[in-house]
Design a protein around this motif. Structure first.
Motif, PDB file in Angstrom:
ATOM      1  N   VAL A 281       0.865  -1.176   0.000  1.00 45.23           N
ATOM      2  CA  VAL A 281       0.000   0.000   0.000  1.00 45.23           C
ATOM      3  C   VAL A 281       0.902   1.227   0.000  1.00 45.23           C
ATOM      4  O   VAL A 281       1.886   1.285   0.745  1.00 45.23           O
ATOM      5  CB  VAL A 281      -0.936   0.015   1.227  1.00 45.23           C
ATOM      6  N   SER A 282       0.569   2.212  -0.800  1.00 43.66           N
ATOM      7  CA  SER A 282       1.425   3.383  -0.967  1.00 43.66           C
ATOM      8  C   SER A 282       1.266   4.344   0.213  1.00 43.66           C
ATOM      9  O   SER A 282       0.660   5.416   0.093  1.00 43.66           O
ATOM     10  CB  SER A 282       1.099   4.093  -2.279  1.00 43.66           C
ATOM     11  N   ILE A 283       1.811   3.922   1.365  1.00 41.23           N
ATOM     12  CA  ILE A 283       1.764   4.752   2.573  1.00 41.23           C
ATOM     13  C   ILE A 283       3.127   4.729   3.249  1.00 41.23           C
ATOM     14  O   ILE A 283       3.965   3.872   2.965  1.00 41.23           O
ATOM     15  CB  ILE A 283       0.702   4.252   3.581  1.00 41.23           C
ATOM     16  N   THR A 345       8.908  15.153   1.357  1.00 44.75           N
ATOM     17  CA  THR A 345       9.498  14.904   0.049  1.00 44.75           C
ATOM     18  C   THR A 345       9.020  13.585  -0.552  1.00 44.75           C
ATOM     19  O   THR A 345       9.024  13.418  -1.767  1.00 44.75           O
ATOM     20  CB  THR A 345      11.035  14.884   0.144  1.00 44.75           C
ATOM     21  N   ASP A 346       8.579  12.645   0.299  1.00 47.87           N
ATOM     22  CA  ASP A 346       8.120  11.338  -0.174  1.00 47.87           C
ATOM     23  C   ASP A 346       6.748  11.472  -0.831  1.00 47.87           C
ATOM     24  O   ASP A 346       5.874  12.190  -0.334  1.00 47.87           O
ATOM     25  CB  ASP A 346       8.049  10.372   1.018  1.00 47.87           C
ATOM     26  N   SER A 347       6.542  10.779  -1.929  1.00 48.88           N
ATOM     27  CA  SER A 347       5.258  10.880  -2.644  1.00 48.88           C
ATOM     28  C   SER A 347       4.149  10.062  -1.993  1.00 48.88           C
ATOM     29  O   SER A 347       2.972  10.261  -2.288  1.00 48.88           O
ATOM     30  CB  SER A 347       5.437  10.418  -4.096  1.00 48.88           C
ATOM     31  N   ARG A 348       4.514   9.148  -1.090  1.00 50.34           N
ATOM     32  CA  ARG A 348       3.494   8.319  -0.453  1.00 50.34           C
ATOM     33  C   ARG A 348       2.674   9.118   0.553  1.00 50.34           C
ATOM     34  O   ARG A 348       3.162  10.093   1.131  1.00 50.34           O
ATOM     35  CB  ARG A 348       4.150   7.137   0.270  1.00 50.34           C
ATOM     36  N   LEU A 349       1.438   8.686   0.764  1.00 49.96           N
ATOM     37  CA  LEU A 349       0.609   9.274   1.816  1.00 49.96           C
ATOM     38  C   LEU A 349       1.243   8.928   3.151  1.00 49.96           C
ATOM     39  O   LEU A 349       1.496   7.756   3.448  1.00 49.96           O
ATOM     40  CB  LEU A 349      -0.809   8.709   1.730  1.00 49.96           C
ATOM     41  N   GLU A 350       1.503   9.966   3.965  1.00 51.98           N
ATOM     42  CA  GLU A 350       2.221   9.732   5.217  1.00 51.98           C
ATOM     43  C   GLU A 350       1.299   9.875   6.426  1.00 51.98           C
ATOM     44  O   GLU A 350       0.461  10.776   6.489  1.00 51.98           O
ATOM     45  CB  GLU A 350       3.391  10.708   5.348  1.00 51.98           C
ATOM     46  N   ASN A 389      -1.774  10.507  21.560  1.00 50.93           N
ATOM     47  CA  ASN A 389      -1.103  10.182  20.306  1.00 50.93           C
ATOM     48  C   ASN A 389      -2.048  10.415  19.139  1.00 50.93           C
ATOM     49  O   ASN A 389      -3.256  10.157  19.240  1.00 50.93           O
ATOM     50  CB  ASN A 389      -0.672   8.709  20.291  1.00 50.93           C
ATOM     51  N   GLY A 390      -1.501  10.884  18.042  1.00 53.05           N
ATOM     52  CA  GLY A 390      -2.292  11.047  16.838  1.00 53.05           C
ATOM     53  C   GLY A 390      -1.470  10.707  15.621  1.00 53.05           C
ATOM     54  O   GLY A 390      -0.232  10.643  15.671  1.00 53.05           O
ATOM     55  N   LEU A 391      -2.155  10.455  14.517  1.00 54.97           N
ATOM     56  CA  LEU A 391      -1.497  10.260  13.235  1.00 54.97           C
ATOM     57  C   LEU A 391      -1.928  11.397  12.319  1.00 54.97           C
ATOM     58  O   LEU A 391      -3.095  11.486  11.928  1.00 54.97           O
ATOM     59  CB  LEU A 391      -1.881   8.909  12.628  1.00 54.97           C
ATOM     60  N   CYS A 392      -1.001  12.272  12.022  1.00 55.62           N
ATOM     61  CA  CYS A 392      -1.262  13.394  11.129  1.00 55.62           C
ATOM     62  C   CYS A 392      -1.152  12.893   9.687  1.00 55.62           C
ATOM     63  O   CYS A 392      -0.127  12.332   9.294  1.00 55.62           O
ATOM     64  CB  CYS A 392      -0.260  14.507  11.401  1.00 55.62           C
ATOM     65  N   ILE A 393      -2.211  13.085   8.904  1.00 56.45           N
ATOM     66  CA  ILE A 393      -2.248  12.577   7.535  1.00 56.45           C
ATOM     67  C   ILE A 393      -1.710  13.659   6.586  1.00 56.45           C
ATOM     68  O   ILE A 393      -2.281  14.745   6.486  1.00 56.45           O
ATOM     69  CB  ILE A 393      -3.677  12.185   7.143  1.00 56.45           C
ATOM     70  N   LEU A 394      -0.619  13.332   5.921  1.00 53.54           N
ATOM     71  CA  LEU A 394       0.045  14.310   5.057  1.00 53.54           C
ATOM     72  C   LEU A 394       0.126  13.783   3.627  1.00 53.54           C
ATOM     73  O   LEU A 394       0.765  12.757   3.368  1.00 53.54           O
ATOM     74  CB  LEU A 394       1.454  14.598   5.574  1.00 53.54           C
ATOM     75  N   GLU A 395      -0.513  14.492   2.702  1.00 55.86           N
ATOM     76  CA  GLU A 395      -0.393  14.169   1.278  1.00 55.86           C
ATOM     77  C   GLU A 395       0.776  14.926   0.655  1.00 55.86           C
ATOM     78  O   GLU A 395       1.394  14.456  -0.289  1.00 55.86           O
ATOM     79  CB  GLU A 395      -1.683  14.527   0.545  1.00 55.86           C
ATOM     80  N   ASN A 396       1.050  16.114   1.208  1.00 54.65           N
ATOM     81  CA  ASN A 396       2.140  16.937   0.689  1.00 54.65           C
ATOM     82  C   ASN A 396       2.603  17.882   1.798  1.00 54.65           C
ATOM     83  O   ASN A 396       2.090  17.833   2.925  1.00 54.65           O
ATOM     84  CB  ASN A 396       1.687  17.735  -0.543  1.00 54.65           C
ATOM     85  N   ALA A 397       3.563  18.715   1.488  1.00 51.35           N
ATOM     86  CA  ALA A 397       4.053  19.684   2.471  1.00 51.35           C
ATOM     87  C   ALA A 397       2.936  20.665   2.830  1.00 51.35           C
ATOM     88  O   ALA A 397       2.051  20.953   2.027  1.00 51.35           O
ATOM     89  CB  ALA A 397       5.253  20.423   1.905  1.00 51.35           C
ATOM     90  N   LYS A 398       2.998  21.174   4.060  1.00 52.07           N
ATOM     91  CA  LYS A 398       1.948  22.067   4.550  1.00 52.07           C
ATOM     92  C   LYS A 398       2.568  23.311   5.186  1.00 52.07           C
ATOM     93  O   LYS A 398       3.693  23.276   5.708  1.00 52.07           O
ATOM     94  CB  LYS A 398       1.079  21.361   5.589  1.00 52.07           C
TER      95      LYS A 398
END
Length: 409
Positions: A281-283, A345-350, A389-398
């Motif tokens: 999975v692209s994450i 910088t990574d293209s995967r959903l982080e 704790n949380g997981l911040c969902i990043l598609e790109n730089a913010k």
């Protein structure tokens, strides 16, 4: 088998799986704590069954409120009184009624002790009202809590202490719940030592993932079975996977999921391609996760880095485990403005671990104390200042001030 799919597609696949809960069983009330309810619970009667006092006071009839004539106190009416008290209507009378006691017949007003003055003369007591309450005030009417036939608890709810109290008030000795899923946990790697063993050099690490997964399964209401550490040997891995699939409802492995020479979970998946639902999975972290139906059993192959194991369990395994247990994943998703610029910088959903705080009713998040975002740094999930704790969902730089979605763990 689908490969290198998006996170959205992976979630859609998991949500579309036809997974029935396991069998039902009846357990004693206290043993149902944390279990998933397998039946709707309905009220068998009104609660309260009759109008009751909400506090200590005097029950009177409203017709005589506002008159200068004092009320004559007739008797006391304690909680649990088997006798039904009756208030005469031909003159101003009062019955001292305690909290939880049935409101006397014909009474429609309860005057709290603090709002009266009692005068004693000879063999009688009279009551003077200092304040005049409203009709029905301080009285719990019949059925105020719930009515007979009302649905109080729904099938699929995970029972907590509040639910146990409600069930006890309904005189439920036994509760029907779903059986807990048995989860086999396999951890592989020549470098691993079990906790309690002595490390002789810096080449070894302790089996954090195995015990992390045990705790995660327990948090979700499952029954974990941690198998001995697997060495990087193809035959041993295959035999142990087969055994776990026979003994458990769901099997979760950690390690051996990448593309190296010793990644025998990946090799096992390749030999059973027709039963693999997706692989990759692209994450970030966790891109090498796999999901399969081996022999009709649910299987997840998780990456071996601790952060990857934890994140992929939260995002994927929990969805299936909770459904086996009779309930569903209900993620708490928040939208929170960033307080700082975030590079990527990574293209995967982080899914980047973050601290989540509620300050004066407002949610905030930050990355304070996060040493790095490498997949091996498990202590990033253990903040010292008791933040969530949380997981911040990043598609790109913010940029600072932009809203980001955060999964609250």
């Amino acid at each position: 088998m689908k490969t290198k799919i998006s996170y959205e597609e992976a979630k859609e696949i998991l949500e579309s799986q036809n997974i029935a809960p396991l069998s039902k069983e009846r357990v004693f009330l206290h043993e149902s704590l944390g279990r998933v309810l397998a039946e709707d619970i309905f009220a068998t009667q009104d609660m309260p069954e009759v109008a009751c006092s909400n506090m200590d006071g005097y029950a009177v009839y409203s017709k005589f409120l506002g008159l200068q004539t004092p009320f004559v106190i007739l008797e006391e009416n304690p909680a649990g009184n088997a006798k039904e008290c009756v208030l005469p209507l031909d003159a101003p009378y009062a019955i001292k009624t305690f909290t939880g006691a049935r409101i006397p017949q014909n009474a429609d007003v309860l005057v709290p002790l603090e709002q009266v003055q009692v005068e004693t003369k000879a063999q009688s007591q009279t009551l003077h009202l200092l304040e005049i309450p409203k009709v029905g005030q301080y009285i719990r009417e019949k059925g105020a809590h719930y009515k007979k036939g009302e649905n109080l608890l729904a099938k699929g709810m995970r029972l907590n202490a509040n639910h146990i109290g409600l069930l006890a008030s309904l005189n439920r000795v036994f509760v029907e719940v779903y059986e807990r899923a048995k989860v086999g946990i396999l951890v592989s790697g020549n470098e691993l030592l079990e906790i309690g063993e002595n490390a002789h050099d810096g080449a070894n690490i302790y089996n954090a993932n195995g015990h992390l997964l045990v705790a995660k399964v327990l948090e979700c209401g499952g029954i974990p079975k941690l198998y001995p550490i697997l060495k990087d040997q193809k035959e041993q891995v295959e035999n142990r996977v087969s055994l776990a699939l026979q003994e458990c409802d769901l099997v979760v492995s950690s390690g051996g999921a990448s593309v190296g020479d010793y990644d025998f979970i990946t090799a096992f998946c390749k030999e059973h391609t027709s039963e693999v639902v997706f692989k990759g999975v692209s994450i970030k972290p966790g891109q090498h996760i796999s999901y399969a139906h081996f022999g009709g059993k649910q299987f997840f192959g998780l990456p071996g880095f601790p952060n990857s194991t934890l994140v992929t369990f939260e995002l994927f395994v929990k969805e299936i485990l909770l459904r086996l247990n009779g309930t569903h994943l209900r993620q708490i998703m928040l939208e929170i403005p960033l307080v700082q610029d975030v590079s990527k910088t990574d293209s995967r959903l982080e899914f980047r671990v973050c601290n989540v705080r509620n300050i004066k009713g407002k949610w905030t998040m930050d990355f304070e104390g996060k040493k790095d975002f490498q997949s091996a740094i498990l202590n990033n999930f253990c903040p010292l200042d008791f933040a969530y704790n949380g997981l911040c969902i990043l598609e790109n730089a913010k940029k600072a001030g932009e809203l980001v979605q955060v999964i609250l763990l």
